[in-house]
Design an enzyme around this catalytic site. Structure first.
Site, short mmCIF file in Angstrom:
data_model
loop_
_atom_site.label_atom_id
_atom_site.label_comp_id
_atom_site.label_asym_id
_atom_site.label_seq_id
_atom_site.Cartn_x
_atom_site.Cartn_y
_atom_site.Cartn_z
N GLY A 112 0.80 -1.21 0.00
CA GLY A 112 0.00 0.00 0.00
C GLY A 112 0.83 1.26 0.00
O GLY A 112 0.35 2.32 0.36
N CYS A 113 2.12 1.19 -0.43
CA CYS A 113 2.98 2.37 -0.43
C CYS A 113 2.55 3.36 -1.50
O CYS A 113 2.87 4.55 -1.38
CB CYS A 113 4.43 1.97 -0.69
SG CYS A 113 5.13 0.89 0.56
N GLY A 114 1.91 2.88 -2.56
CA GLY A 114 1.53 3.77 -3.64
C GLY A 114 2.62 3.98 -4.66
O GLY A 114 2.51 4.82 -5.53
#
Length: 276
Positions: A112-114
């Site tokens: 979910g770091c993007g």
């Protein structure tokens, strides 16, 4: 050209309000399409982007994400369009495909770091090359190059809705421009264009029509660009990153004015310190 690919822009109907009255009209707007990057049959990332300059996009993305170090490792390439979007299929060369496959097997899963292809938060700030580059440019020439950018943005002249990334080579005064709905995509396309033309980014300046985020600094550093300039302000992390990797960051370029945040020695003009 692949005839199955959507156009970069499309005319759509709209209702406009002019002089206190509504009327039927139309406007040209940019297309936005899901584009998947696959390597050896494995999907690495899906980006929403303008479906233009796709080979530049594929090579530039691989370079700025550190999947390859040069265009010679780009390998075979194929564009596959479908109703769902576009696949940019690559088979990396020079042993890079095997390295990539091993990396994919070691990934723990999405975090979910993007950020594309990042396995951990630590990798979001992976080391960058130090740009110990002697390039120097004059303030006047830099401003003149930025002034040329709007006229070179063909898609934006139609749509007024896309970003541009450009490479200005001071020695030849050449200006190479790539456009996209996403500023990061535009820079990836530019990186690919430079690689395909065998033009070293170390010999010029990256120009952006957006704010400067840390990802733009990282991408510019990975292709070796010593100077980045933009019309809007940078983020604090972008400034710290540019300082650390030796990049000159110039922002808020408006007319003849601009602000230098890091490594001002590359800009040839005597400046005075001003405290607001």
């Amino acid at each position: 050209m692949n005839e199955d690919l959507p156009a970069a822009s499309i005319r759509v109907p709209c209702i406009v309000r002019r002089n206190d009255a509504l009327s039927d009209s139309s406007r040209i707007i940019p297309e936005e399409t899901p584009i998947a990057f696959t390597y050896g049959g494995s999907t690495h990332a899906v980006m929403m982007a303008t479906p233009a300059d796709l080979e530049d996009f594929s090579i530039g993305f691989a370079l700025t994400e550190g999947l390859i170090d040069s265009i010679d490792e780009a390998g075979d390439f194929e564009i596959v369009a479908s109703e769902a979007g576009i696949e940019l299929r690559s088979w990396l060369a020079g042993g890079r495909q095997e390295v990539y496959a091993a990396r994919k097997r070691s990934m723990a899963g999405p975090t979910g770091c993007g950020l594309c292809g990042i396995e951990s938060l630590e990798q979001a700030s992976r080391p960058l090359p130090v740009l110990a580059n002697a390039l120097r440019v004059s303030s006047t020439a830099l401003v003149a190059a930025m002034d040329r950018l709007p006229g070179a943005q063909m898609l934006n002249r139609e749509t007024r809705a896309v970003h541009a990334a450009a490479f200005w080579a001071p020695e030849s005064d050449a200006l190479i421009v790539r456009e996209d709905v996403g500023r990061h995509n535009a820079l990836d396309k530019l990186a690919g264009a430079l690689a395909r033309q065998r033009l070293p980014a170390a010999q010029g300046v990256v120009l952006m029509t957006s704010r400067i985020s840390v990802e733009l600094v990282q991408k510019a550093a990975r292709i070796g660009a010593p100077i980045i300039a933009a019309v809007s302000a940078p983020t604090a992390l972008a400034v710290r990153t540019a300082e650390k990797c030796g990049m000159t960051l110039v922002a808020v370029v408006r007319g003849r004015d601009f602000e230098i945040f890091t490594h001002p020695e590359r800009i040839l003009e005597q400046v005075s310190t001003h405290v607001a």
